[in-house]
Design an enzyme around this catalytic site. Sequence first.
Site, short mmCIF file in Angstrom:
data_model
loop_
_atom_site.label_atom_id
_atom_site.label_comp_id
_atom_site.label_asym_id
_atom_site.label_seq_id
_atom_site.Cartn_x
_atom_site.Cartn_y
_atom_site.Cartn_z
CB CYS A 136 110.65 -28.14 25.98
SG CYS A 136 108.99 -28.59 25.47
CB CYS A 139 109.02 -26.35 23.08
SG CYS A 139 108.42 -26.81 24.68
CG ASP A 140 112.58 -25.39 21.63
OD1 ASP A 140 111.76 -24.56 21.20
OD2 ASP A 140 113.09 -25.31 22.75
#
Length: 315
Positions: A136, A139-140
Amino acid sequence: METEKVKCLIIGSGPAGYTAAIYAGRANLSPVLYAGLQPGGQLTTTTDVENFPGYPQGIAGPELMEDLRKQAERFGADMRNGIVTATDLGQAPYKVTMDDGKVIETETLIIATGATAKYLGLDDEKKYAGMGVSACATCDGFFYRKKVVAVVGGGDTACEEAVYLAGLARKVYLIVRKPYLRASQIMQERVMNNEKIEVLFEHNAVGLFGEDGVEGVHLVKRMGQADEERYDVVIDGFFLAIGHKPNSDVFKPWVETDEVGYIVTEGSTPRTRVPGVFAAGDVADPHYRQAITAAASGCKAAIEAERFLSAKGLI
Ligand code: NDP
């Protein structure tokens, strides 16, 4: 066979399931929630969540899920562990069979079973989980500012993630197994016109290396052909974008799904074609797949369930 009657059954314990439980609990629906295969959902596999509103310093994924669970419990949600093995959504009350053999008969059902990111199946993906391997970018990606990353995949998700990461990282390799991208024309153009992205066509990632985290990827060009080449590239992060599998199989005979398996809902509502059955979160969302969008759709599903029960005179 043990049978239990409930008004509102929620399947899944990610942000969608827990948020549905919070709203359903506060609406006095006495919701029963089964946590499913991975209690807490996909966020329990990530480290810091920095884009969930309300946490200026960020929060660990497992902690956020624990907080959501406690919040739902506070309003009377009955949390259980268990996995759905069969469903009969032919007519209300709907029958949902759990893996311990128990059959739950419910007036409303909220399906929040999520989607599972696909991985290549390399041992190194597990070895470096949370240490440079991610599925993701949203997300990261932030952790890779000014660093070098690789994205695997040639579809729209891979291209979107590569472009997103190019806004943060110093360089992005896009590892594509075919000699062309499968993504839509507009995404292909964005990738090809981005000078930070280098597309490695006809490449397969076969392993990762590094001491305390990912430091590089082993690549094979034109794998299995006479002119096959093997070499390594130095990277800090390895992102998988080779598709997701929505966890909808057990509901499929009843609700409509698209060709990938995402549950089809009515417009921007969580309504499925079965009255009183709602789908929330990633299982019905091929586009956004964010914790906050999942939470929002869980909220909508619980409100829909409350209105549905009220209209039928069941609450
Ligand atoms: P796709 O299935 O479209 O693409 C998956 C990509 O991963 C393909 O390039 C595929 O390669 C590659 N791949 C699959 N398995 C492997 C493997 N084992 N090794 C190497 N590469 C592999 O998935 P997406 O998640 O990209 O998209 C899913 C759907 O969602 C699509 O319909 C897409 O259009 C849509 N979508 C739309 C967006 C938008 O409109 N903005 C954004 C994101 C997704 P190959 O081509 O060789 O099969």
